[in-house]
Write a protein that holds these residues in place. Structure first.
Motif, PDB file in Angstrom:
ATOM      1  N   GLN A   1       0.889  -1.269  -0.390  1.00  0.00           N
ATOM      2  CA  GLN A   1      -0.212  -0.001  -0.017  1.00  0.00           C
ATOM      3  C   GLN A   1       0.918   1.226   0.065  1.00  0.00           C
ATOM      4  O   GLN A   1       0.647   2.108  -0.869  1.00  0.00           O
ATOM      5  CB  GLN A   1      -0.724  -0.105   0.896  1.00  0.00           C
ATOM      6  CG  GLN A   1      -2.171  -0.572   1.071  1.00  0.00           C
ATOM      7  CD  GLN A   1      -2.608  -1.106   1.949  1.00  0.00           C
ATOM      8  OE1 GLN A   1      -2.916  -2.177   2.771  1.00  0.00           O
ATOM      9  NE2 GLN A   1      -3.679  -0.024   2.594  1.00  0.00           N
TER      10      GLN A   1
ATOM     11  N   GLN B   1      -4.530   3.217  -5.310  1.00  0.00           N
ATOM     12  CA  GLN B   1      -5.065   1.872  -4.852  1.00  0.00           C
ATOM     13  C   GLN B   1      -3.937   2.061  -3.249  1.00  0.00           C
ATOM     14  O   GLN B   1      -4.866   1.122  -3.174  1.00  0.00           O
ATOM     15  CB  GLN B   1      -4.204   0.987  -6.246  1.00  0.00           C
ATOM     16  CG  GLN B   1      -4.645   0.981  -7.442  1.00  0.00           C
ATOM     17  CD  GLN B   1      -6.940   1.365  -7.490  1.00  0.00           C
ATOM     18  OE1 GLN B   1      -6.752   0.097  -7.073  1.00  0.00           O
ATOM     19  NE2 GLN B   1      -7.184   1.865  -8.002  1.00  0.00           N
TER      20      GLN B   1
ATOM     21  N   GLN C   1      -5.613   2.828  -0.797  1.00  0.00           N
ATOM     22  CA  GLN C   1      -6.336   2.546   0.290  1.00  0.00           C
ATOM     23  C   GLN C   1      -5.994   3.867   1.514  1.00  0.00           C
ATOM     24  O   GLN C   1      -6.320   3.412   2.538  1.00  0.00           O
ATOM     25  CB  GLN C   1      -6.625   1.412   1.101  1.00  0.00           C
ATOM     26  CG  GLN C   1      -7.782   0.830  -0.254  1.00  0.00           C
ATOM     27  CD  GLN C   1      -7.603  -0.592   0.580  1.00  0.00           C
ATOM     28  OE1 GLN C   1      -6.213  -1.202   1.068  1.00  0.00           O
ATOM     29  NE2 GLN C   1      -8.636  -1.453  -0.355  1.00  0.00           N
TER      30      GLN C   1
ATOM     31  N   GLU D   1     -11.917   7.137  -1.604  1.00  0.00           N
ATOM     32  CA  GLU D   1     -12.807   6.911  -2.622  1.00  0.00           C
ATOM     33  C   GLU D   1     -13.794   8.133  -2.626  1.00  0.00           C
ATOM     34  O   GLU D   1     -15.103   8.098  -3.416  1.00  0.00           O
ATOM     35  CB  GLU D   1     -13.696   5.353  -2.054  1.00  0.00           C
ATOM     36  CG  GLU D   1     -14.059   6.347  -0.921  1.00  0.00           C
ATOM     37  CD  GLU D   1     -13.152   5.301   0.430  1.00  0.00           C
ATOM     38  OE1 GLU D   1     -11.634   5.421  -0.558  1.00  0.00           O
ATOM     39  OE2 GLU D   1     -12.947   5.085   1.461  1.00  0.00           O
TER      40      GLU D   1
END
Length: 212
Positions: free
Chosen positions: A44, A113, A115, A183
């Motif tokens: 991540q 991506q 998160q 998001e």
């Protein structure tokens, strides 16, 4: 020797527009296996580094603020059951504030991506001139107050006897912060940020002699 004095506490508040941006990130990872948990948080972080590099921020500009990995237990009835490991990686990146470039960075983060959750704060990169200005204004304020008091008492302000100033650690940042999960920004093409000014307050205690 004249032992009569007047003691006044002067204060001042000054403001300046922020010129620096700090984006703080939090990456969370959970896995039953310790190694997998570490591997996941590393992937991540790598993803976040690539996103920032794509908009011109060097890989080493993303700094680790704190890293923690700990066991995770869940209470089931009257006992605790081991559920694996939780890792939390806190990072930050900073750069000069320019609205167009900040929008470019945020658009990249809207597609990340990694998160990662993040917040944006606006600061003063070099706060010392602002602090010095506040101190100077506080001394001027003390002198004005002393003259008002002296005139009311029918005396005059004499020579400066003593100045007491206690330096303290102050965080120079705008209280305007944006807490966002990436998001939630997917459909936003741009962001019109107008951060509020950074404020700093200082105070000094000044002692003057009193002349008749």
């Amino acid at each position: 020797m004249n032992s009569r004095t007047i003691t006044v506490r002067g204060s001042a508040r000054v403001s300046a527009a922020p010129d620096w941006v700090v984006i703080s990130f939090t990456i969370n990872s959970e896995h039953y296996d310790y190694g997998k948990c570490m591997e996941q948080v590393a992937m991540q972080t790598e993803s976040l580094q690539k996103d920032l590099a794509a908009v011109g921020l060097e890989r080493d500009s993303l700094k680790t603020v704190d890293f923690d990995i700990d066991t995770h237990f869940e209470r089931v009835n009257d006992r605790y059951v081991f559920r694996g490991y939780k890792a939390v990686h806190q990072l930050k990146v900073e750069f000069p504030f320019e609205r167009g470039y900040l929008n470019k960075v945020l658009r990249a983060l809207s597609r990340t991506q990694s998160q990662a959750s993040f917040s944006v704060s606006f600061q003063i990169k070099d706060p010392e001139p602002l602090r010095h200005m506040a101190i100077a204004e506080a001394v001027k304020n003390a002198k004005i107050k002393a003259k008002v008091l002296a005139e009311a008492a029918g005396v005059m302000v004499g020579k400066l006897v003593h100045i007491d100033y206690s330096w303290s650690e102050i965080h120079f940042h705008s209280s305007m912060k944006y807490d966002m999960a990436a998001e939630s920004m997917m459909s936003s093409p741009g962001y019109d940020f107008t951060p509020q000014d950074v404020n700093i307050s200082e105070s000094v205690t000044v002692v003057w002699a009193i002349d008749d």
